[in-house]
Design an enzyme around this catalytic site. Structure first.
Site, PDB file in Angstrom:
ATOM      1  N   HIS A 109       0.983  -1.328  -0.109  1.00 26.54           N
ATOM      2  CA  HIS A 109       0.239  -0.228   0.110  1.00 26.54           C
ATOM      3  C   HIS A 109       1.087   1.477  -0.263  1.00 26.54           C
ATOM      4  CE1 HIS A 109      -3.203   2.694   1.263  1.00 26.54           C
ATOM      5  NE2 HIS A 109      -1.972   2.912   2.097  1.00 26.54           N
ATOM      6  N   HIS A 114       1.198   4.877  -1.543  1.00 26.37           N
ATOM      7  CA  HIS A 114       1.999   6.414  -1.473  1.00 26.37           C
ATOM      8  C   HIS A 114       3.024   7.028  -2.395  1.00 26.37           C
ATOM      9  CE1 HIS A 114      -1.357   7.757   1.830  1.00 26.37           C
ATOM     10  NE2 HIS A 114      -0.510   6.238   1.967  1.00 26.37           N
ATOM     11  N   GLU A 155      -5.508   8.778   0.712  1.00 25.41           N
ATOM     12  CA  GLU A 155      -6.001   8.103   0.443  1.00 25.41           C
ATOM     13  C   GLU A 155      -6.870   7.826  -0.519  1.00 25.41           C
ATOM     14  OE1 GLU A 155      -5.087   6.215   1.984  1.00 25.41           O
ATOM     15  OE2 GLU A 155      -3.376   6.211   3.402  1.00 25.41           O
ATOM     16  N   SER A 174      -4.125   0.936  -4.353  1.00 24.47           N
ATOM     17  CA  SER A 174      -3.369   0.057  -4.277  1.00 24.47           C
ATOM     18  C   SER A 174      -4.450  -1.036  -3.481  1.00 24.47           C
ATOM     19  CB  SER A 174      -3.048  -0.217  -2.790  1.00 24.47           C
ATOM     20  OG  SER A 174      -3.106   0.373  -1.673  1.00 24.47           O
TER      21      SER A 174
END
Length: 276
Positions: A109, A114, A155, A174
Site C-alpha cells: 500500500h 503513497h 487516501e 493499492s
C-alpha cells in the site's frame, strides 16, 4: 532528521524478506498495474516509472529514498508499525514518509500507493504542508477534521483530467476492487472538492467509499493548505457532521452530474468489478 524521529525508525533488512513475501509482492504488483494503466493519474504513473518500482520483488527502501531525495527532497523512514499522531505529522513536516515495512499488505500500500505520488513536486509540497497542519490541529483539538482531509485526498482522492476522472489516492491505487468501483460503479457520489465540505464529511474504514471528492489539479490541493485553518475549524465546529453518503443542495457533482444523481458510466473504462 531529529533525534526524536530517529528513535522511531528501523532498518528495512531487505535480505530478511522471504521468497514467499516477494512472491506476494509480484502477484499484487502485476495485478494492480494492469488495472491502473487507464485509471491512475499521469503523475502517479510517471512517479512509479521514475522510482523504478517493478514486479520482481519488494524494493530496497534506501534506493527509493535516494531517487525521491533527488526529485523532491523526500525520503522513506521505515517504522515498525503505527506511530503516534504527533510523530506521524512530524515525519511528514520533515519530508519523511513513515513506512511500515513489517506487513506485506502495508508495504505494498505504501510503496505502490503513497510513494510514487511523492515524486510530484506539488503533491510533495502538499504532504509536507499537511504534516505541518497536523501538528497545529493536534494543539487546537481539531485532528478529526484534518484527518478527513487526508482521507478524502491522500487516501481516496480523484482528479479531473482531459481524459476523464483518474485516481491519485493511495487507498484506491493499492486496491484492485476500489480502483474499478470508484470510477465505474454508479453507486458512489463524485463531488467537486470543497475544503469545508471535506472536513465535515464522515467516512467508512470498512467498505468502499460512498463519496469521492474530485480536484481539478494538484495546485488546487496545495492551495487549500495555505490558509490558516484555525478560523475554518471555528466555523465548522458549530456545524453538524455530514454522513458519508449524504448529498447537500449546494454540492457540485463532477462532469455535470447534478447533486443526488450518480455519476455517468463514461467517466472510466468499462470492466467488471471484482472485490478484493
Amino acid at each position: 532528521m531529529s533525534g526524536r524521529l530517529r528513535d522511531h525508525t528501523v532498518e528495512q533488512n531487505w535480505s530478511g524478506y522471504s521468497e514467499d513475501e516477494h512472491a506476494i509482492w509480484r502477484l499484487l504488483f502485476e495485478r494492480q498495474q494492469k488495472l491502473l494503466k487507464r485509471r491512475a493519474c499521469r503523475e502517479y504513473l510517471d512517479g512509479l516509472q521514475g522510482l523504478g518500482v517493478a514486479a520482481h520483488g519488494i524494493p530496497d527502501f534506501r534506493r527509493l529514498s535516494d531517487i525521491l531525495d533527488r526529485a523532491t527532497g523526500w525520503r522513506i523512514a521505515p517504522v515498525a508499525g503505527l506511530v503516534p499522531d504527533d510523530v506521524f505529522f512530524a515525519f511528514l513536516a520533515a519530508r519523511r514518509f513513515p513506512l511500515d515495512y513489517l506487513q506485506e499488505p502495508d508495504v505494498f500500500h505504501d510503496i505502490c500507493g503513497h510513494v510514487p505520488m511523492l515524486m510530484n513536486p506539488v503533491f510533495a509540497d502538499y504532504m509536507q504542508a499537511y504534516g505541518e497542519g497536523g501538528l497545529k490541529a493536534l494543539r487546537l483539538g481539531h485532528l478529526e477534521h484534518l484527518a478527513r482531509l487526508y482521507w478524502y485526498t491522500v487516501e481516496f482522492g480523484l482528479i479531473a483530467t482531459p481524459e476523464g476522472l483518474r485516481i491519485y489516492g493511495s487507498g484506491i491505487l493499492s486496491s484492485a476492487g476500489e480502483s474499478v468501483y470508484c470510477l465505474e460503479d454508479p453507486h458512489p457520489h463524485r463531488l467537486r472538492f470543497d475544503l469545508r465540505r471535506v472536513m465535515r464529511t464522515q467516512y467508512h474504514i470498512d467498505r468502499y467509499q460512498e463519496t469521492y471528492f474530485v480536484i481539478d489539479d494538484f495546485a488546487q490541493l496545495f492551495a487549500a493548505t495555505r490558509p490558516d485553518f484555525a478560523p475554518i475549524y471555528r466555523e465548522i465546529a458549530v456545524l453538524p457532521d455530514i454522513p458519508a453518503e449524504a448529498v447537500l443542495p449546494e454540492d457540485r457533482g463532477y462532469a455535470g452530474v447534478r447533486p443526488g444523481m450518480r455519476a455517468r458510466k463514461k467517466e472510466g473504462p468499462r470492466v467488471r468489478t471484482a472485490r478484493v
